[in-house]
Write a protein that holds these residues in place. Structure first.
Motif, PDB file in Angstrom:
ATOM      1  N   ALA A 134      38.008  46.853  25.866  1.00  0.00           N
ATOM      2  CA  ALA A 134      39.303  46.161  25.871  1.00  0.00           C
ATOM      3  C   ALA A 134      39.845  46.210  27.281  1.00  0.00           C
ATOM      4  O   ALA A 134      39.597  47.153  28.025  1.00  0.00           O
ATOM      5  CB  ALA A 134      40.253  46.875  24.919  1.00  0.00           C
ATOM      6  N   VAL A 135      40.580  45.175  27.679  1.00  0.00           N
ATOM      7  CA  VAL A 135      41.183  45.194  29.010  1.00  0.00           C
ATOM      8  C   VAL A 135      42.372  46.150  28.980  1.00  0.00           C
ATOM      9  O   VAL A 135      43.240  46.027  28.131  1.00  0.00           O
ATOM     10  CB  VAL A 135      41.660  43.781  29.407  1.00  0.00           C
ATOM     11  N   PRO A 136      42.421  47.126  29.885  1.00  0.00           N
ATOM     12  CA  PRO A 136      43.538  48.070  29.865  1.00  0.00           C
ATOM     13  C   PRO A 136      44.866  47.366  30.068  1.00  0.00           C
ATOM     14  O   PRO A 136      44.946  46.386  30.818  1.00  0.00           O
ATOM     15  CB  PRO A 136      43.246  48.981  31.072  1.00  0.00           C
ATOM     16  N   ASP A 137      45.909  47.870  29.429  1.00  0.00           N
ATOM     17  CA  ASP A 137      47.240  47.258  29.537  1.00  0.00           C
ATOM     18  C   ASP A 137      47.699  47.165  30.980  1.00  0.00           C
ATOM     19  O   ASP A 137      48.406  46.257  31.357  1.00  0.00           O
ATOM     20  CB  ASP A 137      48.272  48.070  28.741  1.00  0.00           C
ATOM     21  N   LEU A 138      47.296  48.145  31.763  1.00  0.00           N
ATOM     22  CA  LEU A 138      47.691  48.175  33.161  1.00  0.00           C
ATOM     23  C   LEU A 138      47.374  46.865  33.874  1.00  0.00           C
ATOM     24  O   LEU A 138      48.083  46.441  34.769  1.00  0.00           O
ATOM     25  CB  LEU A 138      46.934  49.319  33.858  1.00  0.00           C
ATOM     26  N   GLY A 161      25.366  41.293  46.923  1.00  0.00           N
ATOM     27  CA  GLY A 161      24.233  42.145  46.587  1.00  0.00           C
ATOM     28  C   GLY A 161      22.969  41.317  46.409  1.00  0.00           C
ATOM     29  O   GLY A 161      22.880  40.200  46.923  1.00  0.00           O
ATOM     30  N   GLY A 162      22.060  41.833  45.614  1.00  0.00           N
ATOM     31  CA  GLY A 162      22.190  42.683  44.464  1.00  0.00           C
ATOM     32  C   GLY A 162      23.494  42.449  43.699  1.00  0.00           C
ATOM     33  O   GLY A 162      24.112  41.413  43.823  1.00  0.00           O
ATOM     34  N   ASP A 163      23.822  43.432  42.926  1.00  0.00           N
ATOM     35  CA  ASP A 163      25.066  43.355  42.188  1.00  0.00           C
ATOM     36  C   ASP A 163      25.963  44.499  42.631  1.00  0.00           C
ATOM     37  O   ASP A 163      25.688  45.664  42.310  1.00  0.00           O
ATOM     38  CB  ASP A 163      24.798  43.427  40.686  1.00  0.00           C
ATOM     39  N   PRO A 164      27.036  44.196  43.366  1.00  0.00           N
ATOM     40  CA  PRO A 164      27.904  45.263  43.887  1.00  0.00           C
ATOM     41  C   PRO A 164      28.405  46.203  42.793  1.00  0.00           C
ATOM     42  O   PRO A 164      28.571  47.400  43.033  1.00  0.00           O
ATOM     43  CB  PRO A 164      29.062  44.510  44.528  1.00  0.00           C
ATOM     44  N   VAL A 165      28.640  45.664  41.591  1.00  0.00           N
ATOM     45  CA  VAL A 165      29.226  46.545  40.566  1.00  0.00           C
ATOM     46  C   VAL A 165      28.181  47.478  39.976  1.00  0.00           C
ATOM     47  O   VAL A 165      28.516  48.395  39.232  1.00  0.00           O
ATOM     48  CB  VAL A 165      29.956  45.760  39.440  1.00  0.00           C
ATOM     49  N   ASP A 170      27.303  44.425  32.963  1.00  0.00           N
ATOM     50  CA  ASP A 170      28.042  45.590  32.478  1.00  0.00           C
ATOM     51  C   ASP A 170      29.545  45.307  32.587  1.00  0.00           C
ATOM     52  O   ASP A 170      30.151  45.538  33.643  1.00  0.00           O
ATOM     53  CB  ASP A 170      27.651  46.824  33.305  1.00  0.00           C
ATOM     54  N   PRO A 171      30.135  44.790  31.499  1.00  0.00           N
ATOM     55  CA  PRO A 171      31.556  44.436  31.568  1.00  0.00           C
ATOM     56  C   PRO A 171      32.443  45.618  31.980  1.00  0.00           C
ATOM     57  O   PRO A 171      33.361  45.456  32.797  1.00  0.00           O
ATOM     58  CB  PRO A 171      31.871  43.980  30.131  1.00  0.00           C
ATOM     59  N   SER A 172      32.154  46.809  31.459  1.00  0.00           N
ATOM     60  CA  SER A 172      33.011  47.967  31.793  1.00  0.00           C
ATOM     61  C   SER A 172      32.930  48.285  33.275  1.00  0.00           C
ATOM     62  O   SER A 172      33.952  48.567  33.915  1.00  0.00           O
ATOM     63  CB  SER A 172      32.559  49.219  31.037  1.00  0.00           C
ATOM     64  N   ALA A 173      31.718  48.260  33.818  1.00  0.00           N
ATOM     65  CA  ALA A 173      31.552  48.591  35.241  1.00  0.00           C
ATOM     66  C   ALA A 173      32.250  47.547  36.108  1.00  0.00           C
ATOM     67  O   ALA A 173      32.837  47.878  37.145  1.00  0.00           O
ATOM     68  CB  ALA A 173      30.071  48.662  35.590  1.00  0.00           C
ATOM     69  N   THR A 174      32.203  46.289  35.680  1.00  0.00           N
ATOM     70  CA  THR A 174      32.854  45.233  36.458  1.00  0.00           C
ATOM     71  C   THR A 174      34.362  45.460  36.490  1.00  0.00           C
ATOM     72  O   THR A 174      35.006  45.383  37.540  1.00  0.00           O
ATOM     73  CB  THR A 174      32.538  43.846  35.857  1.00  0.00           C
ATOM     74  N   LEU A 175      34.898  45.773  35.325  1.00  0.00           N
ATOM     75  CA  LEU A 175      36.336  46.016  35.235  1.00  0.00           C
ATOM     76  C   LEU A 175      36.743  47.246  36.054  1.00  0.00           C
ATOM     77  O   LEU A 175      37.749  47.227  36.771  1.00  0.00           O
ATOM     78  CB  LEU A 175      36.691  46.231  33.761  1.00  0.00           C
ATOM     79  N   PRO A 189      40.743  48.825  41.399  1.00  0.00           N
ATOM     80  CA  PRO A 189      41.445  49.139  42.661  1.00  0.00           C
ATOM     81  C   PRO A 189      41.841  47.901  43.438  1.00  0.00           C
ATOM     82  O   PRO A 189      42.842  47.919  44.156  1.00  0.00           O
ATOM     83  CB  PRO A 189      40.409  49.955  43.451  1.00  0.00           C
ATOM     84  N   LEU A 190      41.090  46.826  43.284  1.00  0.00           N
ATOM     85  CA  LEU A 190      41.426  45.598  44.018  1.00  0.00           C
ATOM     86  C   LEU A 190      42.648  44.930  43.401  1.00  0.00           C
ATOM     87  O   LEU A 190      43.527  44.430  44.099  1.00  0.00           O
ATOM     88  CB  LEU A 190      40.238  44.632  43.992  1.00  0.00           C
ATOM     89  N   LEU A 191      42.693  44.931  42.065  1.00  0.00           N
ATOM     90  CA  LEU A 191      43.834  44.310  41.388  1.00  0.00           C
ATOM     91  C   LEU A 191      45.132  45.038  41.714  1.00  0.00           C
ATOM     92  O   LEU A 191      46.198  44.443  41.740  1.00  0.00           O
ATOM     93  CB  LEU A 191      43.602  44.293  39.879  1.00  0.00           C
ATOM     94  N   ALA A 192      45.005  46.329  41.968  1.00  0.00           N
ATOM     95  CA  ALA A 192      46.198  47.123  42.287  1.00  0.00           C
ATOM     96  C   ALA A 192      46.526  47.085  43.776  1.00  0.00           C
ATOM     97  O   ALA A 192      47.452  47.751  44.213  1.00  0.00           O
ATOM     98  CB  ALA A 192      45.969  48.572  41.838  1.00  0.00           C
ATOM     99  N   SER A 193      45.769  46.325  44.546  1.00  0.00           N
ATOM    100  CA  SER A 193      45.959  46.294  46.002  1.00  0.00           C
ATOM    101  C   SER A 193      46.830  45.096  46.400  1.00  0.00           C
ATOM    102  O   SER A 193      47.048  44.192  45.592  1.00  0.00           O
ATOM    103  CB  SER A 193      44.594  46.155  46.687  1.00  0.00           C
ATOM    104  N   PRO A 194      47.270  45.062  47.650  1.00  0.00           N
ATOM    105  CA  PRO A 194      48.050  43.895  48.095  1.00  0.00           C
ATOM    106  C   PRO A 194      47.188  42.720  48.544  1.00  0.00           C
ATOM    107  O   PRO A 194      47.715  41.778  49.125  1.00  0.00           O
ATOM    108  CB  PRO A 194      48.865  44.446  49.273  1.00  0.00           C
ATOM    109  N   ILE A 195      45.870  42.754  48.333  1.00  0.00           N
ATOM    110  CA  ILE A 195      45.024  41.623  48.751  1.00  0.00           C
ATOM    111  C   ILE A 195      45.456  40.397  47.937  1.00  0.00           C
ATOM    112  O   ILE A 195      45.359  40.402  46.703  1.00  0.00           O
ATOM    113  CB  ILE A 195      43.533  41.925  48.515  1.00  0.00           C
TER     114      ILE A 195
END
Ligand code: SF4
Ligand code: SF4
Length: 367
Positions: A6-10, A99-103, A133-138, A143-149
């Motif tokens: 599940a996508v975390p509420d955060l 990559g490869g796959d960064p996640v 791997d959906p969990s690993a991707t999330l 950290p990026l979603l919580a950043s000012p990028i």
């Protein structure tokens, strides 16, 4: 099949209120930094505003279009090296982690956290994933979603209908897992965050004669969520065969089909993408996009082992990033950098229209 988390509420608000939003002032500061970096790159070479960085060659799939997996894949830079590169290049405004796959790096969340912390002027960050791997991707994304990028793009690869994708990836269930990841990320609400399905047109998913372009597209993916690109050969990166490219006529039909059905939008990215496809069509027809390339001015490529190349295609290693104390602004000091730039500008290179370099080239605005 594993169930996606599940996508975390955060990170999600189905009511539309973003729990983490980059501040408007900070976003504009970063866009202004990007604009200044583009102007600097117009004036002088070896001051790239975009870095394409292969942070691992590890990937759980075995694609026929890419042979990263065929030899021992490089694991990618240690976090200490990542930190040094970022700390030495605060001027970077656009970062493509690939990559490869960064996640699939086990420390992907830490790596993304470093990027979020150290990329002080980053306006744009994008990375592709095979979506296995959906969990690993999330977890990597958090950290990026919580950043000012301000702009974050994730591309989940899907190379056609599920059966075609699984055949190309040589893995049963790969398409289903990629779809799970895409659906999961579609649920993330954060201003400036976008997830798309990336389809690579190649000799493996397009036959010479094509009756119906719809038949080769990933099933059920709206065309507005679909980004096409063209398979390229690269001896130093993909290490794939030189005849990986799609049959031009079939590729042109698919591109035209998608273009006609997309909603017309006037965002800067859509306008740049429109120009990208104008040259891509010419590349498919004539084998050359018909304009000079901005590699080593607008962009530079850093391999998983730290070697610097002009781009993902041109096999001209210039040296190791440590040779210039991790500073991209000093890559002009590397042996052969000046002659390689000269070769790029004389169009004495493999001549491609790879999106990693084509998009920054278009921003550079040179002919
Ligand atoms: S194309 Fe992507 S998914 Fe396929 S093997 Fe290469 S890195 Fe993995
Ligand atoms: S045209 Fe292609 S191969 Fe040549 S330098 Fe640019 S990106 Fe590299």
């Amino acid at each position: 099949m594993r169930r996606p988390p599940a996508v975390p509420d955060l990170m999600i608000s189905r009511t539309g209120a973003p729990p983490v939003a980059p501040g408007r002032r900070e976003s504009w500061r970063r866009y202004a930094a990007l604009a200044r970096a583009v102007l600097r790159a117009r004036r002088a070479a070896f001051d790239p505003f975009k870095l394409t960085w292969i942070v691992t060659e590890r990937c759980s799939l075995r694609c026929s279009t890419c042979h990263l997996w065929a030899r021992a894949p490089h694991q990618g830079p240690e976090l200490e090296c990542v930190e040094r590169v970022l700390a030495s290049n605060h001027q970077l405004t656009w970062l493509n982690l690939s990559g490869g796959d960064p996640v699939e790096r086990c420390d992907a969340p830490e790596l993304m956290g470093l990027v979020a912390r150290e990329g002080r002027d980053l306006a744009l960050l994008d990375f592709p994933t095979a979506g296995q791997d959906p969990s690993a991707t999330l977890a990597a994304l958090e950290p990026l979603l919580a950043s000012p990028i301000p702009r974050i793009y994730v591309t989940v690869s899907l190379d056609g209908p599920d059966a075609v994708h699984d055949r190309i990836r040589r893995c049963a269930g790969a398409a289903a897992r990629a779809r799970q990841t895409f659906e999961l990320l579609k649920g993330v609400r954060r201003p400036g965050f976008h997830v798309v399905v990336g389809m690579t047109l190649s000799a493996d998913n397009l036959a010479g004669s094509l009756d119906d372009p719809r038949a080769v597209l990933p099933e059920g993916v709206p065309v507005d969520d679909l980004h096409l690109n063209i398979a390229h050969h690269s001896s130093h990166y993909y290490r794939n065969s030189s005849d990986v490219g799609p049959p031009p006529d079939a590729a042109l039909r698919v591109v035209e089909h998608v273009r006609r059905r997309r909603r017309t939008r006037l965002s800067p990215l859509d306008l740049v993408e429109h120009r990208y496809w104008r040259h891509a069509r010419r590349h498919l027809t004539d084998g050359d996009p018909g304009r000079s390339c901005g590699a080593l001015r607008a962009s530079v490529f850093l391999a998983a082992d730290g070697r610097v190349y002009p781009c993902s295609i041109f096999d001209r290693p210039l040296g190791h990033i440590a040779d210039v104390d991790y500073s991209l602004r000093r890559i002009g000091e590397l042996n052969g950098a000046a002659t390689t730039l000269d070769a790029v500008e004389r169009r004495d290179c493999p001549r491609c229209w790879s999106p990693c370099e084509a998009f920054p080239t278009l921003l550079l605005g040179r002919r």
